[in-house]
Design an enzyme around this catalytic site. Structure first.
Site, PDB file in Angstrom:
ATOM      1  N   GLU A  70      -4.364  -7.038   2.539  1.00 19.72           N
ATOM      2  CA  GLU A  70      -3.069  -7.617   2.902  1.00 19.72           C
ATOM      3  C   GLU A  70      -3.027  -9.122   2.698  1.00 19.72           C
ATOM      4  O   GLU A  70      -2.006  -9.683   2.298  1.00 19.72           O
ATOM      5  CB  GLU A  70      -2.719  -7.272   4.348  1.00 19.72           C
ATOM      6  CG  GLU A  70      -2.289  -5.815   4.564  1.00 19.72           C
ATOM      7  CD  GLU A  70      -3.442  -4.861   4.806  1.00 19.72           C
ATOM      8  OE1 GLU A  70      -4.606  -5.293   4.708  1.00 19.72           O
ATOM      9  OE2 GLU A  70      -3.189  -3.670   5.090  1.00 19.72           O
ATOM     10  N   ASP A 130       1.576  -3.723  13.207  1.00 22.58           N
ATOM     11  CA  ASP A 130       0.332  -3.836  13.957  1.00 22.58           C
ATOM     12  C   ASP A 130      -0.813  -4.420  13.138  1.00 22.58           C
ATOM     13  O   ASP A 130      -1.795  -4.885  13.703  1.00 22.58           O
ATOM     14  CB  ASP A 130      -0.098  -2.453  14.443  1.00 22.58           C
ATOM     15  CG  ASP A 130       1.023  -1.686  15.104  1.00 22.58           C
ATOM     16  OD1 ASP A 130       0.961  -1.480  16.315  1.00 22.58           O
ATOM     17  OD2 ASP A 130       1.973  -1.284  14.405  1.00 22.58           O
ATOM     18  N   PHE A 131      -0.696  -4.362  11.814  1.00 25.57           N
ATOM     19  CA  PHE A 131      -1.780  -4.861  10.966  1.00 25.57           C
ATOM     20  C   PHE A 131      -1.644  -6.351  10.672  1.00 25.57           C
ATOM     21  O   PHE A 131      -2.409  -6.902   9.888  1.00 25.57           O
ATOM     22  CB  PHE A 131      -1.829  -4.106   9.626  1.00 25.57           C
ATOM     23  CG  PHE A 131      -1.831  -2.601   9.729  1.00 25.57           C
ATOM     24  CD1 PHE A 131      -2.247  -1.954  10.888  1.00 25.57           C
ATOM     25  CD2 PHE A 131      -1.410  -1.814   8.659  1.00 25.57           C
ATOM     26  CE1 PHE A 131      -2.241  -0.559  10.977  1.00 25.57           C
ATOM     27  CE2 PHE A 131      -1.413  -0.432   8.736  1.00 25.57           C
ATOM     28  CZ  PHE A 131      -1.825   0.204   9.903  1.00 25.57           C
ATOM     29  N   HIS A 141      -0.881   1.195  16.357  1.00 23.76           N
ATOM     30  CA  HIS A 141       0.111   1.673  15.380  1.00 23.76           C
ATOM     31  C   HIS A 141       1.484   1.893  16.001  1.00 23.76           C
ATOM     32  O   HIS A 141       2.272   2.660  15.457  1.00 23.76           O
ATOM     33  CB  HIS A 141      -0.344   2.999  14.748  1.00 23.76           C
ATOM     34  CG  HIS A 141      -1.485   2.893  13.794  1.00 23.76           C
ATOM     35  ND1 HIS A 141      -2.772   2.656  14.177  1.00 23.76           N
ATOM     36  CD2 HIS A 141      -1.535   3.006  12.429  1.00 23.76           C
ATOM     37  CE1 HIS A 141      -3.566   2.635  13.113  1.00 23.76           C
ATOM     38  NE2 HIS A 141      -2.841   2.842  12.054  1.00 23.76           N
ATOM     39  N   PHE A 143       2.258  -1.240   8.648  1.00 25.65           N
ATOM     40  CA  PHE A 143       2.622  -1.249  10.067  1.00 25.65           C
ATOM     41  C   PHE A 143       2.550  -2.709  10.528  1.00 25.65           C
ATOM     42  O   PHE A 143       1.601  -3.408  10.169  1.00 25.65           O
ATOM     43  CB  PHE A 143       1.610  -0.478  10.938  1.00 25.65           C
ATOM     44  CG  PHE A 143       1.635   1.015  10.824  1.00 25.65           C
ATOM     45  CD1 PHE A 143       1.241   1.655   9.660  1.00 25.65           C
ATOM     46  CD2 PHE A 143       2.006   1.808  11.914  1.00 25.65           C
ATOM     47  CE1 PHE A 143       1.222   3.048   9.573  1.00 25.65           C
ATOM     48  CE2 PHE A 143       1.995   3.195  11.826  1.00 25.65           C
ATOM     49  CZ  PHE A 143       1.602   3.819  10.650  1.00 25.65           C
ATOM     50  N   GLU A 170       0.845  -1.191   0.000  1.00 30.68           N
ATOM     51  CA  GLU A 170       0.000   0.000   0.000  1.00 30.68           C
ATOM     52  C   GLU A 170       0.880   1.240   0.000  1.00 30.68           C
ATOM     53  O   GLU A 170       1.767   1.374   0.852  1.00 30.68           O
ATOM     54  CB  GLU A 170      -0.914  -0.018   1.231  1.00 30.68           C
ATOM     55  CG  GLU A 170      -1.953  -1.141   1.139  1.00 30.68           C
ATOM     56  CD  GLU A 170      -2.415  -1.625   2.494  1.00 30.68           C
ATOM     57  OE1 GLU A 170      -2.249  -0.901   3.495  1.00 30.68           O
ATOM     58  OE2 GLU A 170      -2.936  -2.762   2.568  1.00 30.68           O
TER      59      GLU A 170
HETATM   60  C1  LIG Z   1      -5.487  -3.248   7.753  1.00 30.94           C
HETATM   61  C2  LIG Z   1      -4.893  -1.904   7.509  1.00 30.94           C
HETATM   62  N1  LIG Z   1      -4.145  -1.707   6.416  1.00 30.94           N
HETATM   63  C3  LIG Z   1      -3.605  -0.502   6.162  1.00 30.94           C
HETATM   64  C4  LIG Z   1      -3.810   0.558   7.019  1.00 30.94           C
HETATM   65  C5  LIG Z   1      -3.154   1.895   6.742  1.00 30.94           C
HETATM   66  N2  LIG Z   1      -4.164   2.875   6.315  1.00 30.94           N
HETATM   67  C6  LIG Z   1      -4.713   3.737   7.169  1.00 30.94           C
HETATM   68  S1  LIG Z   1      -5.903   4.679   6.454  1.00 30.94           S
HETATM   69  C7  LIG Z   1      -5.661   3.920   4.972  1.00 30.94           C
HETATM   70  C8  LIG Z   1      -6.497   4.319   3.797  1.00 30.94           C
HETATM   71  C9  LIG Z   1      -7.928   4.034   4.048  1.00 30.94           C
HETATM   72  O1  LIG Z   1      -8.674   4.384   2.941  1.00 30.94           O
HETATM   73  P1  LIG Z   1     -10.233   4.469   3.061  1.00 30.94           P
HETATM   74  O2  LIG Z   1     -10.773   3.216   3.635  1.00 30.94           O
HETATM   75  O3  LIG Z   1     -10.756   4.872   1.739  1.00 30.94           O
HETATM   76  O4  LIG Z   1     -10.493   5.611   4.152  1.00 30.94           O
HETATM   77  P2  LIG Z   1     -10.082   7.144   4.043  1.00 30.94           P
HETATM   78  O5  LIG Z   1      -8.715   7.281   4.600  1.00 30.94           O
HETATM   79  O6  LIG Z   1     -10.184   7.541   2.638  1.00 30.94           O
HETATM   80  O7  LIG Z   1     -11.077   7.824   4.930  1.00 30.94           O
HETATM   81  C10 LIG Z   1      -4.667   2.950   5.049  1.00 30.94           C
HETATM   82  C11 LIG Z   1      -4.209   2.132   3.927  1.00 30.94           C
HETATM   83  C12 LIG Z   1      -4.578   0.299   8.167  1.00 30.94           C
HETATM   84  N3  LIG Z   1      -4.787   1.247   9.066  1.00 30.94           N
HETATM   85  N4  LIG Z   1      -5.122  -0.915   8.380  1.00 30.94           N
END
Ligand SMILES: Cc1ncc(C[n+]2csc(CCOP(=O)(O)OP(=O)(O)O)c2C)c(N)n1
Ligand SMILES: Cc1ncc(C[n+]2csc(CCOP(=O)(O)OP(=O)(O)O)c2C)c(N)n1
Ligand SMILES: [Mg+2]
Ligand SMILES: [Mg+2]
Lengths: 339, 327, 327, 339
Positions: A65, A90-91, A134, A88, A34
């Site tokens: 993932e 943590d995920f 995180h 991270f 990502e």
């Molecule tokens: C399982 C997981 N993978 C990756 C992340 C890192 N991450 C945090 S926000 C985000 C984007 C999320 O996109 P969306 O669901 O469209 O929400 P938005 O940020 O646009 O509100 C990512 C990849 C995470 N927090 N949890």
């Protein structure tokens, strides 16, 4: 070979350089994860790669993932050498099955016939108020599970050499980089996160610990960012006449048990520092290693300074109460040597 | 309609699978009577057999080459054999012998064969991402091989299903997803696990074709798979096929099946896909009775030899357990 | 068309959210200049703001009671406020203070409020199963409360999305799934992550209604949500709503947004949903200019007070870090 | 209260009885999981419950561990007391996020305001050739992660009492039962898996270890099925004049560290037996606990006998080469006491 000129690089740039050099050398190496493309990785580990290698070799993925780490496993089996990034650590809970039941076991289950040469990179660590989901390190958890190597660089030099080793390794390697060692402009500055890094490719062997500072009074064994904290503590201690040996384990699997034993043979005292949760993790394993290999050399029971067994609190004073730091390390070392 | 040669191949394939699975039923009981002990006998551990589901394996794999990758589940024998896995090395692995595919380390749910690019996993739906990865590698390497992912109806409610289909569709990868809908996930019937009647309808959630093969017929499977395989091979992307099929045995050997009625079991056995198909072949003259009997006879010989090979092979040295953690 | 009262409420809600988020933009920068250090200042850590996405929060939550459960994401403030969370305790939590919702233990991504049955999670899509569980409890307890699960477009490719929708549909639970499609997941645009254009079309994979709200309009959201909430409350089961919305700020504060063009940002700011809606209200007379200004004024006062409260509150005792691991 | 008549129950029946009694007492208790209904749980932990309580309180689920374990979390927050079953612990990888980032952390993140009273049951253990993905114990991994209690009964009596404690606990409890202690008709017979179990509800406290056999020469600390193996070894050793104390830890979180220390104070020798992987797990933690609390009492370095750091092989001779058993325990104990 001529000695390279001094060339200062942050750890994150050392990592992305290592990946770039391997991608140039070997067309089967590619990156996915990502925000690894135009963003360059949230912690900069893939910065510049998209521009250099294009979107076919530096692939942004959906937030899936399980699918993309599993796809890395499949691609590795079919002849590629993928580098997948779990943003991270943590995920891990959303994709752990691919990591530990597939990536780490297929080689064994196949009786050695199938190889899974891939690198799984992931960011670890706290200290900047990112909360319970995180900020973890969790290296002890992964090291508990057989079939994957677990690497934790602490310096730019090691980061590059270990990354090249990881990519060339025919086994799955979990490469855990601490956010606090990356030398990022937006993290609390860390002078040790920038250092001289040779331009040409080189390897640092996986499974060999490194004495980052020699000393005869006490061994401080640790990994990752805590190496920096331990070095800071060692400086303070040196001013007080206590010579601490700082042992950077560099990888937990394989664990360089001999290096732990050797250092304890020399210092007779062991302090283990760990940013991961205290119980059932690295600290107990390193202490047990010393017990198994150097019991009769110990002048005092080994001691551990680790993250307490609590989820990571958000609020700064709470988080810092929990995190090991140079001061706490120095205090623990002083107590251990009886001063 | 496929040629008679193809029909006869499908028949032969299904028969040798059936004989293999039936042999497993009895081998598995060895050493476990009178008191059943899962750990005892020459073949210990869980044993998931696929009798009744031969059409899916035979119909799909008929279109594949050994270099195509196939991933399967905890119930893998039919797919493994249809894709060309060496029966002796398969049997030896199931017996835990050194001559097995994984020198006895894998066992019946963890079969890996480099000759036929086959792998399987005992974790529901978690073999699917691996298939996506094989396909990704083929695309990157410029190979026109494809990947086929077999999974059950129960697996289609697992997150890995969703993620895998989305990723394969997004990246237009050569994958055929094959859902073997035998109406059960252990004791849980499909309508107690799946919010809609047909998983093939879920293809639309990823913009890919979803095809329903409404009965357990090898020809219908062969035709649906032919299209999907060809599409994948020519770069047309993934598809999803759902095959309504029958699990003629328990979920695993030893399953008392208190959740299924005798009537259901009788009905399934009565409509046995192999017998039905065979009847048609004999009727149309694609197979004469002697030819039919020869197929069963030859399969029996092949299976007996494989099992005998497995039985006679030596166990790996106990301390070899420590090998192969790392390459 | 909703009544003028409802329209004014929607407006008021969106304005106070916007002011709160804007206040956070500047509070977050405190102590981080000239050299930005994520760990510094009164509000450290990641900060995901929802400016631009107010219509989703206001339009959906207008139908809810405090006893309805709401789960949100890493970007939770707008939803939390719209569902009635105490702004001072929210702000105090973000400042890491003892008076915060979680005594400073949770922080901005982990807000739990028993008064409004609110929870959120920083793990993408993993707040969705919790919502299903709230709904399950309500059904078991005979309550006619419902659960609403907010998530992003990026989340819709995660396994938890699929599993949660299937389970809620299968068990006919009172859940409304709300996808805020802001077209981005950090730097990854939706068309690079999602195999089909509209996630609302994925409702069909679970046999539940999937409704697309094609623009960022609070009234359209209000109407779509009204139906879905009523359906859930009367036992008609779950539905899926997708709202096309706009992320006016970076993914998190400090995000250089090199992946978005200035043109895109300008376009989004120009079509700001609050200003557009407000213009319509003034036009139709639902709101006069004085009333409009009062709304902004009152919101500013409320937000200032909440932030002042947070600022003045004491930190929890450091050693309290060890409390509350177990009840 | 009159003494109950002797009533022999298998461990699986003791567990399902405990659940039934709590379901009768408390209408908010319910069960969900794969095959927990008409099948009664693959390992019998929910046998008979569907017939007694109906499908609304004993719910078969789709194969969607993330969804239904997460639903248990949500339901617990909203006033229920769910019992969710993860069929084999080996499957944790498909749902770990719900377990460790949600179930285990919400209480803490909420500053103590939200409670998550639920029980997550799961089957552990090997020894019957179920291969690398169906034979693990992994208790060390869960014990490393803060916020959930980790309980491992070894006997029918403890199983019932600990289950009732777990259900009544206001915290999430991971309840790990070993297939080999359940007394199942289709597993290798284990005489200790059937025992006298009182009919009325009773509790066994979580966090209190139990001396299953007293002895003065060496402490054998372990959990779950390995308690049985240790007791077998202790019988053999007794015949040779070596008195082993068998300490059943019963829970890893909380870990009864005092009991470990007390026993070592008495025996001066510690052998830790663990069916979980050797490194970075329970064995190192228990040894470290002894080092921290009883260093000066140790006559010899503590020793561990654990599953080696390899995925579980399928083939019987290979698996048995790896598994600790009574003979290996006796050998290790003999060496430790120097005979
Ligand atoms: C399982 C997981 N993978 C990756 C992340 C890192 N991450 C945090 S926000 C985000 C984007 C999320 O996109 P969306 O669901 O469209 O929400 P938005 O940020 O646009 O509100 C990512 C990849 C995470 N927090 N949890
Ligand atoms: C993640 C996971 N959950 C549960 C199981 C236990 N399990 C093994 S097979 C099975 C049923 C699978 O049903 P289906 O996918 O329809 O395949 P079938 O057995 O019918 O071939 C279950 C629940 C597992 N192996 N992995
Ligand atoms: Mg099935
Ligand atoms: Mg988004």
């Amino acid at each position: 070979m001529a000695v390279a000129a001094k060339r200062l690089l942050t750890t994150s740039k050392a990592i992305s350089e290592a990946i770039a050099e391997e991608m140039e050398r070997d067309p089967t190496v590619f990156v996915m994860g990502e925000d690894v493309g135009v963003y360059g990785g949230i912690f900069g580990a893939t910065e510049g790669l998209l521009a250099k290698f294009g979107p076919d070799r530096v692939m942004d993925t959906p937030i899936s993932e399980t699918a993309f780490i599993g796809a890395a496993v499949g691609a590795a089996v079919s002849g590629m050498r993928p580098i997948a990034e779990l943003m991270f650590v943590d995920f891990f809970g959303v994709c752990m099955d691919q990591i530990y039941n597939h990536m780490a076991k297929i080689h064994y289950e196949s009786g050695g016939n199938v190889k899974v040469p891939m690198v799984l990179t992931t960011a670890i660590g706290g200290g900047y108020s990112d909360g319970a989901q995180h900020s973890q390190t969790l290296h002890g958890l992964f090291a508990h599970l057989p079939g994957m190597k677990v690497v934790l660089p602490s310096t730019p030099y090691d980061a590059k050499g270990l990354m090249i080793s990881a990519i060339r390794d025919d086994n799955p390697v979990l490469y855990m980089f601490h956010k606090g060692i990356m030398g990022l402009g937006w993290m609390t500055p860390n002078p040790r996160a920038t250092d001289d890094v040779p331009e040409e490719p080189y390897t640092v062997p996986i499974g060999v610990a490194d004495v980052k500072r020699e000393g005869g009074d006490v061994t401080i064994a640790t990994v990752s960012l805590m190496v920096h904290r331990a070095l800071d503590a060692a400086e303070t201690l040196a001013g007080e006449g206590i010579q601490a040996e700082v042992l950077d384990l560099r990888s937990l699997v394989p664990l360089d048990r001999q290096a732990i034993v050797d250092s304890v043979h020399k210092t007779h005292r062991l302090l283990v520092v760990d940013e991961d949760y205290r119980s059932f993790g690295m600290s107990g394993e390193v202490i047990t290693t010393a017990i198994e290999g150097a019991f009769d050399y110990l002048d005092a029971p080994p001691v551990r300074l680790a993250y307490p067994d609590v989820p990571i609190p958000y609020s700064r004073p709470l988080e810092h109460f929990c995190l090991p730091d140079a001061e706490k390390i120095a205090t623990a070392a002083r107590e251990l040597v009886g001063r | 309609m496929p040629s008679d040669d193809v029909l006869r191949d499908l028949h032969r394939q299904m028969v040798r699978i059936r004989i293999f699975e039936e042999a497993m039923v009895s081998v598995y009981q060895e050493g476990k009577t009178p008191a059943f002990d899962i750990a005892a006998g020459p073949v210990p551990g869980e044993m998931h057999l696929a009798a009744g589901q031969e059409p899916a394996a035979a119909g799909v794999c008929a279109h594949l080459r050994p270099s195509d990758a196939v991933t399967a589940t905890h119930r893998p024998h039919h797919v493994a054999l249809a894709h060309g896995m060496d029966m002796s090395r398969l049997a030896a692995e199931i017996f835990g012998k050194d001559a097995g595919l994984g020198h006895g380390k894998g066992g019946h749910m963890h079969l890996f064969d480099t000759e036929t690019n086959f792998g399987c996993s005992g974790i529901i739906a978690e073999g699917m991402p691996t298939a996506v990865g094989h396909a990704l590698a083929f695309k990157k390497l410029g190979r026109d091989d494809i990947a086929v992912s077999f999974f059950g109806d129960g697996a289609a409610n697992q997150g890995a299903f969703h993620e895998s289909l989305n990723l394969a569709a997004l990246w237009n990868l050569p994958v055929v997803f094959v859902c073997e809908d035998n109406a059960w996930a252990i004791s849980v019937p499909k309508d107690k696990s799946t919010a809609i009647p047909n998983n093939s309808d879920r293809g639309a959630a990823y913009g890919i074709p979803g095809v329903l093969v409404a009965d357990n017929d090898p020809v219908a499977v062969y035709e649906a798979a032919g299209e999907a395989v060809a599409r994948a091979r020519r770069g047309g992307g993934p598809s999803l096929i759902e095959i309504k099929t029958d699990r003629l045995l328990g979920h695993f050997e030893g399953d008392p099946q208190l959740y299924r009625t005798k009537e259901e079991m009788d009905r399934l056995r009565e409509r046995d896909a192999i017998r039905a198909f065979e009847g048609r072949l004999v009727e149309t003259g694609a197979l004469d009775e002697a030819g039919r009997d020869r197929v069963w006879q030859e399969a029996r010989v092949e299976v007996d030899a494989a099992i005998e090979f497995a039985r006679q092979s030596p166990y790996p040295a106990p301390e070899s357990a420590l090998d192969h953690v790392f390459a």
